[in-house]
Write an enzyme that holds these catalytic residues in place. Structure first.
Site, PDB file in Angstrom:
ATOM      1  N   LYS A 181       0.120   4.272  -0.372  1.00  0.00           N
ATOM      2  CA  LYS A 181      -0.493   5.502   0.154  1.00  0.00           C
ATOM      3  C   LYS A 181      -0.239   6.657  -0.834  1.00  0.00           C
ATOM      4  CE  LYS A 181      -0.052   3.449   4.613  1.00  0.00           C
ATOM      5  NZ  LYS A 181      -0.048   3.596   6.044  1.00  0.00           N
ATOM      6  N   SER A 197       3.258  -1.818  10.293  1.00  0.00           N
ATOM      7  CA  SER A 197       4.707  -1.876  10.500  1.00  0.00           C
ATOM      8  C   SER A 197       5.316  -3.242  10.174  1.00  0.00           C
ATOM      9  CB  SER A 197       5.062  -1.441  11.922  1.00  0.00           C
ATOM     10  OG  SER A 197       4.647  -0.108  12.145  1.00  0.00           O
ATOM     11  N   HIS A 209      -9.530   1.426   4.379  1.00  0.00           N
ATOM     12  CA  HIS A 209      -8.272   1.597   5.120  1.00  0.00           C
ATOM     13  C   HIS A 209      -8.492   2.569   6.280  1.00  0.00           C
ATOM     14  CE1 HIS A 209      -4.188   2.837   6.093  1.00  0.00           C
ATOM     15  NE2 HIS A 209      -3.832   1.655   5.624  1.00  0.00           N
ATOM     16  N   GLY A 256       2.363   2.633  10.661  1.00  0.00           N
ATOM     17  CA  GLY A 256       3.320   3.725  10.500  1.00  0.00           C
ATOM     18  C   GLY A 256       4.006   4.136  11.798  1.00  0.00           C
ATOM     19  N   GLU A 299      -6.834   4.970   7.354  1.00  0.00           N
ATOM     20  CA  GLU A 299      -6.585   6.390   7.048  1.00  0.00           C
ATOM     21  C   GLU A 299      -7.792   6.997   6.341  1.00  0.00           C
ATOM     22  OE1 GLU A 299      -2.789   5.785   5.164  1.00  0.00           O
ATOM     23  OE2 GLU A 299      -1.970   5.280   7.132  1.00  0.00           O
ATOM     24  N   GLU A 327      -5.616  -4.551  10.548  1.00  0.00           N
ATOM     25  CA  GLU A 327      -4.603  -3.514  10.717  1.00  0.00           C
ATOM     26  C   GLU A 327      -4.879  -2.731  11.999  1.00  0.00           C
ATOM     27  OE1 GLU A 327      -2.516  -2.567   6.782  1.00  0.00           O
ATOM     28  OE2 GLU A 327      -4.196  -1.200   6.976  1.00  0.00           O
ATOM     29  N   ASN A 364       0.870  -1.169   0.000  1.00  0.00           N
ATOM     30  CA  ASN A 364       0.000   0.000   0.000  1.00  0.00           C
ATOM     31  C   ASN A 364       0.911   1.224   0.000  1.00  0.00           C
ATOM     32  OD1 ASN A 364      -1.774   2.067   0.473  1.00  0.00           O
ATOM     33  ND2 ASN A 364      -2.286   1.462   2.567  1.00  0.00           N
TER      34      ASN A 364
HETATM   35  P1  PGA Z   1       2.737   0.547   7.578  1.00  0.00           P
HETATM   36  O1  PGA Z   1       1.293   0.732   6.917  1.00  0.00           O
HETATM   37  O2  PGA Z   1       3.308  -0.745   7.060  1.00  0.00           O
HETATM   38  O3  PGA Z   1       3.527   1.754   7.135  1.00  0.00           O
HETATM   39  O4  PGA Z   1       2.540   0.504   9.064  1.00  0.00           O
HETATM   40  C1  PGA Z   1       0.428  -0.352   6.733  1.00  0.00           C
HETATM   41  C2  PGA Z   1      -0.877   0.121   6.131  1.00  0.00           C
HETATM   42  O5  PGA Z   1      -1.344   1.195   6.486  1.00  0.00           O
HETATM   43  O6  PGA Z   1      -1.474  -0.564   5.266  1.00  0.00           O
END
Ligand code: PGA
Length: 250
Positions: A12, A214, A96, A174, A98, A168, A10
């Site tokens: 983003k 992460s 997601h 992140g 976000e 998640e 992903n």
């Molecule tokens: P990350 O993001 O690996 O940077 O923690 C995962 C995601 O949001 O899909």
């Protein structure tokens, strides 16, 4: 039948079309011939055509990060499933955290997007996960169950054939904090039980549930060795071709 793991990137809001081309130039040789897992890269919409062109004929599929529930219309800034299909896109991320946190995505809009994506035949990665306060108040299972029930609302097992769920935990996205493999496996079991309630046992036993939050080359193999974990949704560590290839080859 063992579930084939799906490792998805992903991106983003990262990378231009030129950077996308460079990524595939470096990434594809690193994973060529890798058939153990399904590999998907989900770039921003602006890069989808470039990504699709770059990955053509390879073992890497391309996905979008979101999809609207209507085929077309006055919905500024949105993209429909039909538009993704026209570009040769096969996968999409829905709901997601976000999108839920910053763009007003609700359980209802997640349901509408998921329904449209599945109906269009897109492999749809539906994201669920608790925030830190919910975990600390012992509400994780309730939150996961609610998000699943509402996301799956009025979708039949037949229509859900291409459903994938991504667990998640929002506090792990992140942040460099990863759920332990055991903790992730527990959450996955809750999701699988809920999927069994909604779609039946047979469907649930074939459902792929990815872990995201992460995931890095250093922790990928301990996470992927859990029987309950059927792949990964990778943000930050998917932007670099070497690091994403190392995760794919955990
Ligand atoms: P990350 O993001 O690996 O940077 O923690 C995962 C995601 O949001 O899909």
């Amino acid at each position: 039948m063992p579930r084939k793991k799906l490792i998805a990137a992903n991106w983003k809001m990262y990378k231009t079309p030129d950077q996308t081309r460079d990524f595939f130039r470096d990434f594809l040789p690193l994973v060529s011939g890798h058939t153990r897992d399904e590999i998907v890269v989900c770039p921003p919409d602006i890069d989808l055509a470039t990504a699709h062109g770059s990955a053509k004929g390879s073992n890497v599929a391309i996905g979008a990060q979101n999809v609207h529930w209507k085929p077309e219309g006055a919905f500024t800034g949105e993209t429909s499933a039909a538009m993704l299909l026209a570009l040769g896109i096969t996968h999409v991320i829905v709901g997601h955290s976000e999108r839920r946190q910053y763009f007003g995505e609700t359980d209802d809009t997640v349901n509408m997007r998921l329904k449209a994506a599945l109906e269009a035949g897109l492999t749809s990665i539906c994201c669920v996960g608790e925030v830190l306060e919910e975990r600390e108040s012992g509400l994780t299972d309730d939150v996961l169950r609610r998000q699943c029930v509402r996301a799956f609302h009025t979708i039949s097992a037949k229509k859900a054939a291409k459903l994938v769920v991504a667990y998640e935990p929002v506090w792990a996205i992140g942040t460099g904090k990863t759920a332990t493999p055991e903790l992730a496996a527990e959450a996955h079991a809750v999701i699988r039980r809920e999927a069994a309630e909604v779609f039946g046992d047979e469907f649930a036993s074939g459902l792929r549930i990815l872990y995201g939050g992460s995931v890095k080359p250093e922790n990928a193999s301990s996470l992927m060795s859990q029987e309950e974990i059927d792949g990964a949704l990778v943000g930050g560590a998917s932007l670099d071709p070497k690091s994403f290839a190392a995760i794919v080859k955990y």
